[in-house]
Write an enzyme that holds these catalytic residues in place. Structure first.
Site, PDB file in Angstrom:
ATOM      1  N   HIS A 152      -5.989   5.360   4.559  1.00  0.00           N
ATOM      2  CA  HIS A 152      -5.317   4.080   4.809  1.00  0.00           C
ATOM      3  C   HIS A 152      -4.136   4.356   5.747  1.00  0.00           C
ATOM      4  CE1 HIS A 152      -6.821   2.527   0.608  1.00  0.00           C
ATOM      5  NE2 HIS A 152      -7.792   2.833   1.432  1.00  0.00           N
ATOM      6  N   HIS A 161      -8.162  -2.967   5.632  1.00  0.00           N
ATOM      7  CA  HIS A 161      -8.267  -1.918   4.621  1.00  0.00           C
ATOM      8  C   HIS A 161      -7.846  -0.541   5.156  1.00  0.00           C
ATOM      9  CE1 HIS A 161     -10.887  -0.124   1.177  1.00  0.00           C
ATOM     10  NE2 HIS A 161     -10.008   0.751   1.608  1.00  0.00           N
ATOM     11  N   HIS A 210     -11.806   9.188   4.248  1.00  0.00           N
ATOM     12  CA  HIS A 210     -11.401   7.785   4.266  1.00  0.00           C
ATOM     13  C   HIS A 210      -9.899   7.714   4.013  1.00  0.00           C
ATOM     14  CE1 HIS A 210     -10.886   3.640   3.395  1.00  0.00           C
ATOM     15  NE2 HIS A 210     -10.698   3.835   2.102  1.00  0.00           N
ATOM     16  N   GLU A 263     -14.689   4.399  -4.173  1.00  0.00           N
ATOM     17  CA  GLU A 263     -15.393   4.215  -2.909  1.00  0.00           C
ATOM     18  C   GLU A 263     -16.547   5.205  -2.739  1.00  0.00           C
ATOM     19  OE1 GLU A 263     -12.281   1.746  -0.257  1.00  0.00           O
ATOM     20  OE2 GLU A 263     -11.604   3.646  -1.025  1.00  0.00           O
TER      21      GLU A 263
HETATM   22 ZN   LIG Z   1      -9.730   2.627   0.736  1.00  0.00          ZN
END
Ligand SMILES: [Zn+2]
Length: 220
Positions: A96, A157, A94, A75
């Site tokens: 999850h 996501h 970032h 990413e």
């Molecule tokens: Zn991700």
């Protein structure tokens, strides 16, 4: 902005902090920190945070994507796009994390349900339209959802939070997860009653100005 060695150590500490707070699990999620206007350091692809040392972090040229010292997170293009478009961003987190992922799966926009959420995230938390991870389309959609805000959800996501430094980006990621959790839980007892949009906007502006004054004072 920070030196390369400091950036590497910042990522190690931030990765452990994310594990401790339960925002990431194993190899999921990725974090980066800006070194200068054209360079960032990012966690490597598919490695457990518990096993990472400063030397494992990857240095990436923001304009070209050229990487040095390993394979950057898949990413990485999203992180580069954020640093290019948001000059105030010094760190990107970032995750999850569970409640943020739940709201992202429902593709909802979270209103300013708590005052700390309004201060740090902004007038709402939008979900960016779905795009395949690692693509330019994803970066464009996330940047659009981030306008006027320090965080966004990525449809089906996870979540993305930014800050002027890593401490602020980690705080933002925690506030996003808490705000999403409260938004979901409140739906069982009649639904959250959010702040008025103008109040939320004003709180975000005040917080940004106050924070930047503190940051300037610290540098003196
Ligand atoms: Zn991700």
């Amino acid at each position: 902005m920070t030196g390369e060695e400091e950036a590497r150590r910042t990522l190690v500490a931030a990765g452990l902090s994310l594990l401790e707070t339960g925002l990431v699990d194993g190899t999921w999620g990725n974090i980066s920190v800006r070194i200068d206007s054209a360079t960032m350091a990012i966690t490597p692809s598919g490695r457990d945070y518990r096993d990472l040392g400063p030397g494992d972090m990857v240095i990436v040229d923001i304009p070209s994507g050229e990487a040095r010292g390993g394979k950057p997170s898949t990413e990485s293009p999203l992180h580069r796009a954020i640093y290019a478009a948001r000059p105030e961003a010094g760190a990107v987190v970032h995750t999850h994390s569970l409640s943020a992922s739940t709201v992202a799966a429902a593709r909802r926009e979270v209103p300013p349900v708590l005052d700390d959420f309004a201060q740090i995230v902004g007038p709402s938390l939008r979900t960016a339209a779905y795009a395949l991870p690692g693509t330019g389309a994803m970066a464009r959609r996330v940047l659009r959802a981030l306008r006027g805000r320090t965080a966004a959800l990525l449809a089906d996501h996870g979540a993305l939070a930014l800050g002027r430094d890593m401490a602020e980006a980690l705080l933002c990621a925690r506030i996003v997860e808490k705000g999403c959790r409260v938004f979901i839980d409140a739906s069982f007892i009649g639904g959250a009653k959010p702040l008025a949009p103008v109040e939320a906007w004003a709180m975000h502006q005040v917080w940004k100005r106050k924070y930047s004054r503190l940051a300037k004072a610290e540098k003196r």
